[in-house]
Motif scaffolding. Structure first.
Motif, PDB file in Angstrom:
ATOM      1  N   PRO A  19     -56.066-119.776  -4.671  1.00 10.66           N
ATOM      2  CA  PRO A  19     -55.546-121.019  -4.106  1.00 10.66           C
ATOM      3  C   PRO A  19     -56.270-122.268  -4.624  1.00 10.66           C
ATOM      4  O   PRO A  19     -55.769-123.373  -4.462  1.00 10.66           O
ATOM      5  CB  PRO A  19     -55.769-120.847  -2.608  1.00 10.66           C
ATOM      6  N   HIS A  20     -57.416-122.097  -5.270  1.00 13.95           N
ATOM      7  CA  HIS A  20     -58.193-123.240  -5.751  1.00 13.95           C
ATOM      8  C   HIS A  20     -57.822-123.639  -7.181  1.00 13.95           C
ATOM      9  O   HIS A  20     -57.683-124.817  -7.481  1.00 13.95           O
ATOM     10  CB  HIS A  20     -59.685-122.938  -5.675  1.00 13.95           C
ATOM     11  N   CYS A  21     -57.677-122.627  -8.081  1.00 16.36           N
ATOM     12  CA  CYS A  21     -57.435-122.949  -9.487  1.00 16.36           C
ATOM     13  C   CYS A  21     -56.221-122.223 -10.072  1.00 16.36           C
ATOM     14  O   CYS A  21     -55.965-122.340 -11.261  1.00 16.36           O
ATOM     15  CB  CYS A  21     -58.675-122.621 -10.306  1.00 16.36           C
ATOM     16  N   GLN A  22     -55.511-121.442  -9.265  1.00 15.50           N
ATOM     17  CA  GLN A  22     -54.337-120.672  -9.685  1.00 15.50           C
ATOM     18  C   GLN A  22     -54.667-119.591 -10.717  1.00 15.50           C
ATOM     19  O   GLN A  22     -53.818-119.177 -11.484  1.00 15.50           O
ATOM     20  CB  GLN A  22     -53.240-121.592 -10.221  1.00 15.50           C
ATOM     21  N   GLY A  23     -55.914-119.123 -10.732  1.00 10.85           N
ATOM     22  CA  GLY A  23     -56.313-118.058 -11.649  1.00 10.85           C
ATOM     23  C   GLY A  23     -55.925-116.695 -11.115  1.00 10.85           C
ATOM     24  O   GLY A  23     -55.478-116.536  -9.986  1.00 10.85           O
ATOM     25  N   LYS A  24     -56.099-115.672 -11.942  1.00  9.57           N
ATOM     26  CA  LYS A  24     -55.791-114.300 -11.543  1.00  9.57           C
ATOM     27  C   LYS A  24     -56.864-113.770 -10.600  1.00  9.57           C
ATOM     28  O   LYS A  24     -58.022-114.165 -10.657  1.00  9.57           O
ATOM     29  CB  LYS A  24     -55.696-113.411 -12.767  1.00  9.57           C
ATOM     30  N   VAL A  25     -56.456-112.845  -9.739  1.00 14.76           N
ATOM     31  CA  VAL A  25     -57.358-112.268  -8.742  1.00 14.76           C
ATOM     32  C   VAL A  25     -57.674-110.835  -9.138  1.00 14.76           C
ATOM     33  O   VAL A  25     -56.804-110.091  -9.589  1.00 14.76           O
ATOM     34  CB  VAL A  25     -56.717-112.312  -7.342  1.00 14.76           C
ATOM     35  N   VAL A  26     -58.928-110.448  -8.982  1.00 16.27           N
ATOM     36  CA  VAL A  26     -59.353-109.092  -9.271  1.00 16.27           C
ATOM     37  C   VAL A  26     -59.980-108.499  -8.008  1.00 16.27           C
ATOM     38  O   VAL A  26     -60.679-109.187  -7.263  1.00 16.27           O
ATOM     39  CB  VAL A  26     -60.331-109.056 -10.469  1.00 16.27           C
ATOM     40  N   ALA A  27     -59.686-107.217  -7.743  1.00 16.72           N
ATOM     41  CA  ALA A  27     -60.263-106.503  -6.609  1.00 16.72           C
ATOM     42  C   ALA A  27     -61.433-105.655  -7.124  1.00 16.72           C
ATOM     43  O   ALA A  27     -61.290-104.917  -8.096  1.00 16.72           O
ATOM     44  CB  ALA A  27     -59.226-105.605  -5.947  1.00 16.72           C
ATOM     45  N   VAL A  28     -62.581-105.773  -6.467  1.00 17.77           N
ATOM     46  CA  VAL A  28     -63.788-105.064  -6.882  1.00 17.77           C
ATOM     47  C   VAL A  28     -64.221-104.148  -5.736  1.00 17.77           C
ATOM     48  O   VAL A  28     -64.396-104.594  -4.605  1.00 17.77           O
ATOM     49  CB  VAL A  28     -64.922-106.055  -7.230  1.00 17.77           C
ATOM     50  N   ASP A  29     -64.367-102.852  -6.040  1.00 17.06           N
ATOM     51  CA  ASP A  29     -64.873-101.891  -5.064  1.00 17.06           C
ATOM     52  C   ASP A  29     -66.387-101.827  -5.200  1.00 17.06           C
ATOM     53  O   ASP A  29     -66.908-101.566  -6.284  1.00 17.06           O
ATOM     54  CB  ASP A  29     -64.264-100.508  -5.291  1.00 17.06           C
ATOM     55  N   ILE A  30     -67.094-102.069  -4.082  1.00 19.21           N
ATOM     56  CA  ILE A  30     -68.551-102.143  -4.088  1.00 19.21           C
ATOM     57  C   ILE A  30     -69.125-101.159  -3.075  1.00 19.21           C
ATOM     58  O   ILE A  30     -68.652-101.070  -1.945  1.00 19.21           O
ATOM     59  CB  ILE A  30     -69.024-103.577  -3.763  1.00 19.21           C
ATOM     60  N   GLU A  31     -70.144-100.425  -3.505  1.00 14.94           N
ATOM     61  CA  GLU A  31     -70.857 -99.506  -2.624  1.00 14.94           C
ATOM     62  C   GLU A  31     -72.217-100.122  -2.298  1.00 14.94           C
ATOM     63  O   GLU A  31     -72.967-100.495  -3.199  1.00 14.94           O
ATOM     64  CB  GLU A  31     -71.065 -98.161  -3.319  1.00 14.94           C
ATOM     65  N   SER A  32     -72.515-100.248  -1.009  1.00 19.09           N
ATOM     66  CA  SER A  32     -73.823-100.749  -0.571  1.00 19.09           C
ATOM     67  C   SER A  32     -74.601 -99.604   0.054  1.00 19.09           C
ATOM     68  O   SER A  32     -74.063 -98.835   0.847  1.00 19.09           O
ATOM     69  CB  SER A  32     -73.658-101.867   0.450  1.00 19.09           C
ATOM     70  N   LYS A  33     -75.864 -99.516  -0.320  1.00 22.79           N
ATOM     71  CA  LYS A  33     -76.713 -98.437   0.166  1.00 22.79           C
ATOM     72  C   LYS A  33     -77.981 -99.049   0.749  1.00 22.79           C
ATOM     73  O   LYS A  33     -78.683 -99.782   0.066  1.00 22.79           O
ATOM     74  CB  LYS A  33     -77.052 -97.525  -0.998  1.00 22.79           C
ATOM     75  N   TRP A  34     -78.235 -98.803   2.027  1.00 22.43           N
ATOM     76  CA  TRP A  34     -79.461 -99.265   2.672  1.00 22.43           C
ATOM     77  C   TRP A  34     -80.468 -98.134   2.667  1.00 22.43           C
ATOM     78  O   TRP A  34     -80.160 -97.003   3.028  1.00 22.43           O
ATOM     79  CB  TRP A  34     -79.185 -99.682   4.109  1.00 22.43           C
ATOM     80  N   LYS A  35     -81.693 -98.455   2.235  1.00 26.97           N
ATOM     81  CA  LYS A  35     -82.784 -97.473   2.216  1.00 26.97           C
ATOM     82  C   LYS A  35     -83.945 -97.983   3.054  1.00 26.97           C
ATOM     83  O   LYS A  35     -84.277 -99.154   3.028  1.00 26.97           O
ATOM     84  CB  LYS A  35     -83.260 -97.222   0.789  1.00 26.97           C
ATOM     85  N   PHE A  36     -84.555 -97.076   3.779  1.00 25.70           N
ATOM     86  CA  PHE A  36     -85.735 -97.367   4.577  1.00 25.70           C
ATOM     87  C   PHE A  36     -86.854 -96.478   4.072  1.00 25.70           C
ATOM     88  O   PHE A  36     -86.803 -95.260   4.218  1.00 25.70           O
ATOM     89  CB  PHE A  36     -85.456 -97.101   6.060  1.00 25.70           C
TER      90      PHE A  36
END
Length: 69
Positions: free
Chosen positions: A24-41
């Motif tokens: 909606p800001h620049c009319q560019g193409k949109v890409v979907a990114v799948d991200i895995e987050s891993k929390w370690k203690f």
């Protein structure tokens, strides 16, 4: 005696694919990114979270989908 707890968040990109619509800001193409987050203690994995985030390919803004299910 002091205890120091170390929590680490690691993120990894699982994949990218083209998404429908345009930025909606620049009319560019949109890409979907799948991200895995891993929390370690202290080097022990606590949780895994998989998310899909949307970004514009031209202006690199993160886009938020506000649809109703």
């Amino acid at each position: 005696m002091r205890l120091i707890f170390v929590c680490i968040k690691e993120t990894r990109e699982l994949g990218r694919q083209a998404a429908s619509g345009s930025c909606p800001h620049c009319q560019g193409k949109v890409v979907a990114v799948d991200i895995e987050s891993k929390w370690k203690f202290c080097c022990l994995p606590i949780s895994y979270v998989d998310k899909r985030k949307y970004f514009c390919t031209l202006c690199s803004r993160r886009l938020v989908f506000c649809g109703f299910d």
